[in-house]
Scaffold this motif. Structure first.
Motif, short mmCIF file in Angstrom:
data_model
loop_
_atom_site.label_atom_id
_atom_site.label_comp_id
_atom_site.label_asym_id
_atom_site.label_seq_id
_atom_site.Cartn_x
_atom_site.Cartn_y
_atom_site.Cartn_z
N PRO A 108 -21.06 53.79 -71.44
CA PRO A 108 -20.70 53.27 -70.12
C PRO A 108 -21.03 54.28 -69.02
CG PRO A 108 -18.73 54.03 -71.27
CD PRO A 108 -19.87 54.11 -72.25
N ARG A 146 -6.85 48.82 -66.12
CA ARG A 146 -7.81 47.91 -65.52
C ARG A 146 -7.40 47.60 -64.09
NH1 ARG A 146 -6.40 46.30 -70.67
NH2 ARG A 146 -8.10 46.20 -72.20
N ARG A 217 -9.12 41.70 -56.50
CA ARG A 217 -10.10 42.56 -57.18
C ARG A 217 -11.26 42.87 -56.25
NH1 ARG A 217 -10.87 42.81 -62.67
NH2 ARG A 217 -13.09 42.48 -62.34
N TRP A 221 -12.58 46.46 -54.91
CA TRP A 221 -13.96 46.85 -55.20
C TRP A 221 -14.65 47.34 -53.91
CZ3 TRP A 221 -17.61 43.53 -58.77
CH2 TRP A 221 -18.76 44.25 -59.03
N THR A 238 -18.30 50.73 -59.67
CA THR A 238 -17.38 49.60 -59.82
C THR A 238 -16.01 50.17 -60.18
OG1 THR A 238 -17.69 49.32 -62.21
CG2 THR A 238 -19.26 48.20 -60.76
N HIS A 240 -14.37 49.62 -62.73
CA HIS A 240 -14.33 49.92 -64.16
C HIS A 240 -14.87 51.31 -64.47
CE1 HIS A 240 -12.80 47.53 -67.43
NE2 HIS A 240 -13.76 47.93 -68.23
N ARG A 243 -12.09 53.68 -64.89
CA ARG A 243 -11.44 53.51 -66.21
C ARG A 243 -12.23 54.25 -67.28
NH1 ARG A 243 -8.17 50.33 -69.55
NH2 ARG A 243 -9.20 49.20 -71.24
N HIS A 244 -13.55 54.07 -67.27
CA HIS A 244 -14.38 54.76 -68.26
C HIS A 244 -14.35 56.28 -68.02
CE1 HIS A 244 -15.83 51.20 -70.17
NE2 HIS A 244 -16.51 50.78 -69.14
#
Length: 296
Positions: A108, A146, A217, A221, A238, A240, A243-244
């Motif tokens: 990712p 998330r 969301r 963003w 993004t 996400h 999170r990664h």
């Protein structure tokens, strides 16, 4: 056939309590499947056989751009027919021997630690919006939750005394700690800024917009993209990615994979192992750059 699909989607939503994104994906995939079968003159779901299934899979191979999309469509189809079999709507399972194509898991996209620190420094904490945004970014990176979980948090989910949040994800809750810097950002937001957003609205939602309603969301963003541009981060960013980045940075610094799995809310360890592979690749790069013979 459409009626059976409608009932299955309702089952996913109301009985299985699947996420909105999951329900949308299954509905889209099964619409593609029913349209194909109808184009072949098959409208009765009980008449679908293995030959029809194999024909549809060949169609997916011709029309889908990636093996990931093929794999998802096949998984949706298999789950649908398994549901029909469990409901005794069909006698045999036409998808019994179907295997989805192998999908290579790609590493990712993540931010470097330096990029992450720059991003966290962007909100103007002299304003209520800046204090809210700082608290959101800090909490997202500190816990790896998330975005849907972040914007769904309630005041009662945050334990400021012991520095952890309780995150309710689908069918189970998980406890995730956060560090002192995040605690300070949350306190500044809660004590100095939140009232400007909720006003007279007696809501338990932790983070809201100026109307006192939960953030969307899309709204979050846009917020991240704007701060990334301010920070001079050229990557396509993004929510996400944060999170990664949380997981990758933990594993890179020696965190136990099982602990990261628990905090991320993954059902199995294999989802976390990609971060270990990323850490190993970074070690190899450091070795190649640093050892006198590393580049030979």
């Amino acid at each position: 056939m459409n009626e059976y699909v409608r009932r299955y989607i309702m089952y996913l939503s109301e009985i299985k309590k699947a996420s909105v994104n999951t329900v949308v994906s299954y509905r889209r995939d099964l619409k593609k499947m029913t349209e194909y079968f109808e184009s072949q003159g098959i409208t009765d779901v009980t008449k679908v056989n293995k030959t029809n299934i194999n024909s549809y899979i060949l169609y997916l191979e011709r029309t889908c751009g990636s093996t990931a999309t093929q794999s998802r469509c096949i998984a949706s189809m298999k789950a649908f027919f398994m549901y029909l079999r469990n409901e005794n709507e069909i006698d045999t399972l036409p998808t019994a021997d179907v295997k989805a194509p192998h999908v290579e898991k790609k590493a990712p996209d993540v931010l470097s630690v330096e990029e992450m620190m720059r991003l966290l420094q962007q909100p103007d904490c002299k304003t209520a919006k800046g204090k809210r945004d700082k608290a959101m970014l800090e909490l997202l990176y500190a816990t790896g939750i998330r975005v849907t979980e972040l914007i769904s948090l309630c005041l009662s989910d945050v334990n400021m005394e012991l520095s952890y949040i309780q995150c309710r994800s689908r069918e189970k809750a998980r406890i995730i700690p956060f560090h002192q810097g995040t605690k300070e950002a949350l306190l500044k937001y809660l004590l100095d800024a939140r009232i400007e957003f909720v006003k007279e609205n007696n809501t338990d939602t932790l983070f809201t917009n100026y109307a006192g309603e939960p953030m969307s969301r899309q709204g979050f963003w846009k917020l991240i993209k704007a701060y990334a541009a301010q920070a001079g981060i050229g990557k396509v960013i993004t929510p996400h990615i944060l999170r990664h980045s949380f997981a990758a940075h933990l594993v890179e610094n020696g965190a136990d994979l099982r602990a990261v799995q628990e905090m991320m809310g993954y059902s199995d360890l294999s989802s976390t192992q990609i971060y270990a592979a990323m850490a190993n690749n970074k070690i190899r790069d450091v070795y190649a750059r640093s050892h006198p013979l590393g580049s030979k």
